[in-house]
Structures are given as structure tokens and as C-alpha cells.
Write a protein that holds these residues in place. Structure first.
Motif, PDB file in Angstrom:
ATOM      1  N   HIS A 191      37.279  37.560  43.056  1.00 47.90           N
ATOM      2  CA  HIS A 191      36.132  36.876  42.599  1.00 47.90           C
ATOM      3  C   HIS A 191      36.405  35.427  42.343  1.00 47.90           C
ATOM      4  CE1 HIS A 191      35.268  41.098  41.559  1.00 47.90           C
ATOM      5  NE2 HIS A 191      34.248  40.792  42.032  1.00 47.90           N
ATOM      6  N   PRO A 192      37.083  34.673  43.684  1.00 47.76           N
ATOM      7  CA  PRO A 192      37.189  33.162  43.225  1.00 47.76           C
ATOM      8  C   PRO A 192      35.939  32.346  42.839  1.00 47.76           C
ATOM      9  CG  PRO A 192      37.097  33.610  45.638  1.00 47.76           C
ATOM     10  CD  PRO A 192      37.111  35.170  44.997  1.00 47.76           C
ATOM     11  N   SER A 193      36.283  31.305  42.117  1.00 46.56           N
ATOM     12  CA  SER A 193      34.939  30.582  41.666  1.00 46.56           C
ATOM     13  C   SER A 193      34.656  29.715  43.004  1.00 46.56           C
ATOM     14  CB  SER A 193      35.409  29.830  40.623  1.00 46.56           C
ATOM     15  OG  SER A 193      36.342  28.810  40.624  1.00 46.56           O
ATOM     16  N   GLY A 194      35.310  29.618  43.964  1.00 43.84           N
ATOM     17  CA  GLY A 194      35.006  28.376  44.801  1.00 43.84           C
ATOM     18  C   GLY A 194      36.464  27.423  45.030  1.00 43.84           C
ATOM     19  N   VAL A 195      36.668  27.399  46.442  1.00 39.83           N
ATOM     20  CA  VAL A 195      37.760  26.528  46.847  1.00 39.83           C
ATOM     21  C   VAL A 195      37.258  25.248  47.617  1.00 39.83           C
ATOM     22  CG1 VAL A 195      40.048  26.416  47.787  1.00 39.83           C
ATOM     23  CG2 VAL A 195      39.421  28.009  46.264  1.00 39.83           C
ATOM     24  N   ASP A 196      37.725  24.138  47.342  1.00 39.53           N
ATOM     25  CA  ASP A 196      37.220  22.921  48.153  1.00 39.53           C
ATOM     26  C   ASP A 196      38.352  22.613  48.919  1.00 39.53           C
ATOM     27  OD1 ASP A 196      34.773  22.852  47.084  1.00 39.53           O
ATOM     28  OD2 ASP A 196      35.304  21.458  45.540  1.00 39.53           O
ATOM     29  N   ARG A 229      48.675  26.049  45.576  1.00 41.01           N
ATOM     30  CA  ARG A 229      48.330  25.947  44.150  1.00 41.01           C
ATOM     31  C   ARG A 229      48.271  27.724  43.629  1.00 41.01           C
ATOM     32  NH1 ARG A 229      42.923  24.770  43.120  1.00 41.01           N
ATOM     33  NH2 ARG A 229      42.450  25.694  45.180  1.00 41.01           N
ATOM     34  N   LEU A 230      49.002  28.432  44.280  1.00 39.27           N
ATOM     35  CA  LEU A 230      48.902  29.926  44.129  1.00 39.27           C
ATOM     36  C   LEU A 230      49.695  30.052  42.463  1.00 39.27           C
ATOM     37  CD1 LEU A 230      48.266  32.902  45.038  1.00 39.27           C
ATOM     38  CD2 LEU A 230      50.603  32.844  45.900  1.00 39.27           C
ATOM     39  N   ASP A 231      48.672  30.797  41.712  1.00 39.01           N
ATOM     40  CA  ASP A 231      49.356  31.234  40.569  1.00 39.01           C
ATOM     41  C   ASP A 231      49.093  32.494  40.322  1.00 39.01           C
ATOM     42  OD1 ASP A 231      50.328  31.267  37.880  1.00 39.01           O
ATOM     43  OD2 ASP A 231      48.659  30.092  36.937  1.00 39.01           O
ATOM     44  N   PHE A 232      50.030  33.483  40.189  1.00 40.68           N
ATOM     45  CA  PHE A 232      49.657  34.938  40.091  1.00 40.68           C
ATOM     46  C   PHE A 232      49.121  35.125  38.518  1.00 40.68           C
ATOM     47  CE2 PHE A 232      52.734  35.172  43.579  1.00 40.68           C
ATOM     48  CZ  PHE A 232      51.979  35.880  44.594  1.00 40.68           C
ATOM     49  N   ASP A 255      41.928  35.163  39.788  1.00 41.73           N
ATOM     50  CA  ASP A 255      41.257  36.486  40.173  1.00 41.73           C
ATOM     51  C   ASP A 255      40.981  36.457  41.668  1.00 41.73           C
ATOM     52  OD1 ASP A 255      39.651  38.804  40.314  1.00 41.73           O
ATOM     53  OD2 ASP A 255      38.105  38.131  39.299  1.00 41.73           O
ATOM     54  N   PHE A 256      41.639  37.007  42.570  1.00 38.79           N
ATOM     55  CA  PHE A 256      41.848  36.882  43.716  1.00 38.79           C
ATOM     56  C   PHE A 256      40.318  37.633  44.491  1.00 38.79           C
ATOM     57  CE2 PHE A 256      46.321  36.712  43.013  1.00 38.79           C
ATOM     58  CZ  PHE A 256      46.392  35.481  43.323  1.00 38.79           C
ATOM     59  N   ALA A 298      39.154  31.866  50.470  1.00 34.28           N
ATOM     60  CA  ALA A 298      39.596  30.976  49.460  1.00 34.28           C
ATOM     61  C   ALA A 298      41.141  31.167  49.117  1.00 34.28           C
ATOM     62  CB  ALA A 298      39.045  31.529  48.097  1.00 34.28           C
ATOM     63  N   PHE A 299      41.635  32.628  49.112  1.00 32.04           N
ATOM     64  CA  PHE A 299      43.133  32.874  49.013  1.00 32.04           C
ATOM     65  C   PHE A 299      44.001  32.133  50.129  1.00 32.04           C
ATOM     66  CE2 PHE A 299      46.763  35.532  49.632  1.00 32.04           C
ATOM     67  CZ  PHE A 299      47.378  35.493  48.420  1.00 32.04           C
ATOM     68  N   ALA A 300      43.541  31.912  51.118  1.00 32.80           N
ATOM     69  CA  ALA A 300      44.329  31.218  52.161  1.00 32.80           C
ATOM     70  C   ALA A 300      44.251  29.925  52.017  1.00 32.80           C
ATOM     71  CB  ALA A 300      43.597  31.556  53.728  1.00 32.80           C
ATOM     72  N   LYS A 301      43.311  29.149  51.639  1.00 27.71           N
ATOM     73  CA  LYS A 301      43.149  27.751  51.152  1.00 27.71           C
ATOM     74  C   LYS A 301      44.076  27.634  49.809  1.00 27.71           C
ATOM     75  CE  LYS A 301      40.250  26.793  54.270  1.00 27.71           C
ATOM     76  NZ  LYS A 301      40.729  26.340  55.521  1.00 27.71           N
ATOM     77  N   ILE A 302      44.109  28.222  49.075  1.00 27.96           N
ATOM     78  CA  ILE A 302      44.807  28.199  47.626  1.00 27.96           C
ATOM     79  C   ILE A 302      46.310  28.125  48.193  1.00 27.96           C
ATOM     80  CG2 ILE A 302      45.639  29.292  45.401  1.00 27.96           C
ATOM     81  CD1 ILE A 302      42.709  30.062  45.134  1.00 27.96           C
TER      82      ILE A 302
END
Length: 88
Positions: free
Chosen positions: A57-62, A47-50, A54-55, A38-42
Motif C-alpha cells: 500500500h504505497p502512498s504514491g511515488v513521484d 530509497r529502499l528501506d525495509f 509498506d510495499f 512504486a516498488f520499482a521506482k523506489i
């Protein structure tokens, strides 16, 4: 006689088709809630916003990836030209 003429026209069309590039399309879809993926996709989606992420526990990334490719042969030893001439 008419069937043979239609067959020859079809062979000529097939020989001429080798001069055009084949075009392929595809679409892939991925959904992940794995932290590393998920972090890699973000990051890839820029769309990275520090502040509000919450890196761990991501809610899911499409992730959608449409793709169109065309390939063109630069040199085939005259095969396309001679196939075209034989079909004519």
C-alpha cells in the motif's frame, strides 16, 4: 540584389549547421501508487528501506527524469561537406 545575398547567407548557415550535433532536451514526470510500479521506482531511486515501507500500500511515488541528448553523425558520404561547398 540584397535579398539574394541574404538568401545565400541563410543557405550557407543551413549548410554549416549540419556540422553541429542536434541537441534535444526532455523532462518526464510519473506518479504511481500501483504497488509494483512504486516498488520499482523506489528501488531505482535507491530509497529502499525495509523497516518503514509498506510495499503493498504505497502512498504514491513521484519520479522525474530530465534528459539531454546529442547525436553526431560520423560519416554521411561527404554530403555535409559538398552541401557547404555548394552554398559557398
Amino acid at each position: 540584389m540584397q535579398a539574394r545575398i541574404e538568401q545565400a547567407d541563410a543557405q550557407l548557415g543551413g549548410a554549416l549547421a549540419s556540422f553541429y550535433p542536434p541537441i534535444k532536451t526532455s523532462l518526464t514526470y510519473q506518479h504511481s501508487n500501483h504497488p509494483a510500479q512504486a516498488f520499482a521506482k523506489i528501488i531505482a531511486q535507491r530509497r529502499l528501506d525495509f523497516n518503514s515501507s509498506d510495499f503493498n500500500h504505497p502512498s504514491g511515488v513521484d519520479n522525474y527524469r530530465p534528459q539531454v541528448t546529442a547525436s553526431y553523425s560520423l560519416f554521411r558520404g561527404g554530403k555535409d561537406y559538398h552541401s557547404n561547398q555548394a552554398a559557398k
